[in-house]
Write a protein that holds these residues in place. Structure first.
Motif, mmCIF file in Angstrom:
data_model
loop_
_atom_site.group_PDB
_atom_site.id
_atom_site.type_symbol
_atom_site.label_atom_id
_atom_site.label_comp_id
_atom_site.label_asym_id
_atom_site.label_seq_id
_atom_site.Cartn_x
_atom_site.Cartn_y
_atom_site.Cartn_z
ATOM 1 N N GLN A 125 0.827 -1.198 0.000
ATOM 2 C CA GLN A 125 0.000 0.000 0.000
ATOM 3 C C GLN A 125 0.866 1.255 0.000
ATOM 4 N N GLU A 126 1.920 1.263 0.800
ATOM 5 C CA GLU A 126 2.813 2.422 0.857
ATOM 6 C C GLU A 126 3.521 2.644 -0.482
ATOM 7 N N ASN A 129 0.998 3.984 -2.958
ATOM 8 C CA ASN A 129 0.680 5.383 -2.663
ATOM 9 C C ASN A 129 1.791 6.318 -3.139
ATOM 10 N N ILE A 132 1.440 6.638 -6.854
ATOM 11 C CA ILE A 132 0.323 7.526 -7.181
ATOM 12 C C ILE A 132 0.755 8.976 -7.027
ATOM 13 N N GLU A 133 1.441 9.281 -5.932
ATOM 14 C CA GLU A 133 1.900 10.659 -5.700
ATOM 15 C C GLU A 133 2.875 11.107 -6.784
#
Length: 158
Positions: A125-126, A129, A132-133
């Motif tokens: 998940q990290e 993320n 995505i950023e």
């Protein structure tokens, strides 16, 4: 091909031409070549001054997004995720290894690859993320270039 973008450009030019004709002008004079040669490159160069080179390159690379359909098809992506999750539930996570290599979407392929490799859910998940950023920052920078160019552009014909 995104017809709304092409239609928008065509209708804008048509409405300017019709307005010019109604005022007794000649629509051929709407396109003043020397003004275009001065204004467009100057505007693009002025926008470059306030934008990082990485974002300028991205802006010209990604301009095709305006006129072409997106590569990612959400319905197909959802269908593939449901299919892969069902397969993982029935046969185990390692059964996904051959299917993951066939996924065209880099983001999904990387996420499923981490899962197959045994990474825990929080690190997956990290990592996603962060991806995505980074993608948001990339497209935001590209869009910022065009916004800056639009703000810096002098009115044509003034």
């Amino acid at each position: 091909m995104d017809l709304s973008s092409i239609l928008g450009v065509f209708l804008a030019i048509a409405s300017i031409s019709v307005g010019d004709i109604l005022e007794g002008g000649n629509p051929i004079h709407v396109v003043h070549l020397s003004s275009l040669i001065i204004i467009i490159p100057t505007t693009l160069c002025a926008a470059m001054v306030s934008t990082h080179a990485h974002h300028v390159k991205a802006a010209f690379k990604e301009i095709k997004i305006v006129f072409l359909n997106p590569k990612v098809h959400l319905q197909d992506t959802i269908k593939n995720i449901v299919e892969l999750s069902t397969m993982a539930r029935k046969d185990g996570v390692l059964s996904l290894e051959s299917k993951v290599a066939q996924i065209e979407d880099d983001f999904s392929r990387n996420g499923f690859s981490m899962i197959v490799d045994g990474k825990d859910i929080h690190s997956v998940q990290e990592s996603l993320n962060v991806a995505i950023e980074e993608l948001e920052e990339y497209y935001h920078g590209a869009a910022h270039y065009w916004i800056t160019a639009g703000r810096a552009r002098p009115p044509l014909g003034s």
